[in-house]
Design a protein around this motif. Structure first.
Motif, PDB file in Angstrom:
ATOM      1  N   ASN A  83     -25.459  -4.971 -41.370  1.00 26.17           N
ATOM      2  CA  ASN A  83     -24.989  -3.659 -41.823  1.00 26.17           C
ATOM      3  C   ASN A  83     -24.199  -2.945 -40.732  1.00 26.17           C
ATOM      4  N   SER A  84     -24.728  -2.976 -39.508  1.00 22.49           N
ATOM      5  CA  SER A  84     -24.047  -2.322 -38.385  1.00 22.49           C
ATOM      6  C   SER A  84     -22.736  -3.021 -38.066  1.00 22.49           C
ATOM      7  N   GLU A  87     -20.192  -2.093 -40.770  1.00 21.16           N
ATOM      8  CA  GLU A  87     -19.716  -0.718 -40.562  1.00 21.16           C
ATOM      9  C   GLU A  87     -18.733  -0.666 -39.392  1.00 21.16           C
ATOM     10  N   GLU A  88     -19.066  -1.334 -38.311  1.00 16.68           N
ATOM     11  CA  GLU A  88     -18.188  -1.371 -37.148  1.00 16.68           C
ATOM     12  C   GLU A  88     -16.828  -1.960 -37.513  1.00 16.68           C
ATOM     13  N   LEU A  90     -15.412  -2.155 -40.554  1.00 15.81           N
ATOM     14  CA  LEU A  90     -14.686  -1.266 -41.465  1.00 15.81           C
ATOM     15  C   LEU A  90     -13.966  -0.165 -40.695  1.00 15.81           C
ATOM     16  N   LYS A  91     -14.623   0.373 -39.683  1.00 19.99           N
ATOM     17  CA  LYS A  91     -14.014   1.436 -38.888  1.00 19.99           C
ATOM     18  C   LYS A  91     -12.867   0.905 -38.038  1.00 19.99           C
ATOM     19  N   ILE A 102     -17.938   6.948 -43.589  1.00 21.63           N
ATOM     20  CA  ILE A 102     -18.924   5.927 -43.957  1.00 21.63           C
ATOM     21  C   ILE A 102     -20.325   6.464 -43.717  1.00 21.63           C
ATOM     22  N   ARG A 103     -21.181   6.282 -44.732  1.00 21.22           N
ATOM     23  CA  ARG A 103     -22.585   6.662 -44.616  1.00 21.22           C
ATOM     24  C   ARG A 103     -23.455   5.445 -44.887  1.00 21.22           C
ATOM     25  N   ARG A 104     -24.629   5.437 -44.279  1.00 19.22           N
ATOM     26  CA  ARG A 104     -25.559   4.331 -44.425  1.00 19.22           C
ATOM     27  C   ARG A 104     -26.674   4.688 -45.400  1.00 19.22           C
ATOM     28  N   ASP A 114     -26.285  -0.260 -48.962  1.00 21.95           N
ATOM     29  CA  ASP A 114     -26.169  -0.280 -47.509  1.00 21.95           C
ATOM     30  C   ASP A 114     -25.118   0.699 -46.993  1.00 21.95           C
ATOM     31  N   LEU A 115     -23.954   0.755 -47.670  1.00 18.77           N
ATOM     32  CA  LEU A 115     -22.866   1.606 -47.202  1.00 18.77           C
ATOM     33  C   LEU A 115     -22.244   2.379 -48.354  1.00 18.77           C
ATOM     34  N   ILE A 117     -18.697   4.735 -48.864  1.00 19.46           N
ATOM     35  CA  ILE A 117     -17.441   5.072 -48.189  1.00 19.46           C
ATOM     36  C   ILE A 117     -16.648   6.042 -49.052  1.00 19.46           C
TER      37      ILE A 117
END
Length: 233
Positions: A83-84, A87-88, A90-91, A102-104, A114-115, A117
């Protein structure tokens, strides 16, 4: 995603799904396993494993088992990091735009995805699945029965019906694989659920990762095969 204070050890045994017996610098340690899946093809007595030393002196276990050497392939088996890492990526990639927020762990219906956006009018739910099961360069998910996984896919279809965009991303915790496919042996319904979701507009992504003993980072897309003819989506 980076790890800190990595040490190498030799896997000995796994008394239960939460802990492993590992030899580190000639001494046996009880380590936390950051993956509750079976991982039987990975955790074979005698293989080299990599562990992150905890900075918390009050923990019962000093180490987390995060990666394993399978032949010439290093596989990250930390189920908490995909998940991390997603997210990393995607950013950094701007996949949904540079201004995307983005929120978790956002709840939707009876599920928690999980995410989530947002970028202007775009509202997107994404479910992330880590993949560690590999055979002859083919990677598969799940490695054990998962009614929860099938439920998440069906909930993503509901998101589409209500006007959201929906994605499922398979983070393949190794590099240089041939293709991804659902694992019928573990959960036959998973393949059909994915095919139905795709037909309703759910986007299916699979990315392999650069894996080092102290690093997991999304690398490049991998072909997804959803039918018996092995045609990629």
């Amino acid at each position: 995603m980076k790890y800190q204070q990595i040490e190498e050890g030799i896997f000995k045994a796994r008394p239960n799904r939460f802990i492993a017996q590992v030899e580190i610098n000639g001494e046996e340690e009880i380590c936390h396993v950051k993956n509750t899946g079976r991982c039987r093809e990975l955790l074979v007595p005698g293989v080299s494993v990599f562990l992150e030393k905890s900075g918390n002196p009050n923990r019962k276990t000093k180490y987390d088992l995060i990666a394993v050497q399978k032949g010439e392939r290093l596989i990250n088996m930390d189920s908490q990091i995909p998940n991390s890492a997603a997210e990393e990526w995607l950013k950094e990639s701007g996949f949904f735009g540079e201004k995307a927020k983005i929120r978790r762990e956002v709840k939707y219906g009876n599920s928690r995805f999980d995410l989530y956006i947002e970028n202007g009018q775009q509202k997107i739910f994404m479910e992330v699945k880590g993949v560690t099961l590999e055979e002859d360069g083919v990677v598969r998910f799940p490695d054990a029965p998962t009614e929860r996984g099938v439920k998440h896919i069906r909930e993503l279809c509901r998101c589409i019906e209500e006007g959201y965009e929906a994605y499922i991303m398979f983070v393949i915790q190794m590099e240089n694989v041939r293709y991804f496919e659902p694992n019928d042996a573990a959960q036959p319904e998973f393949r059909q659920a994915l095919k139905e979701a795709q037909s309703q507009g759910v986007r299916i992504l699979a990315y392999d990762c650069t894996v080092r003993k102290d690093l997991l980072k999304l690398r490049k897309p991998v072909a997804v095969h959803l039918d018996s003819e092995k045609e990629p989506v």
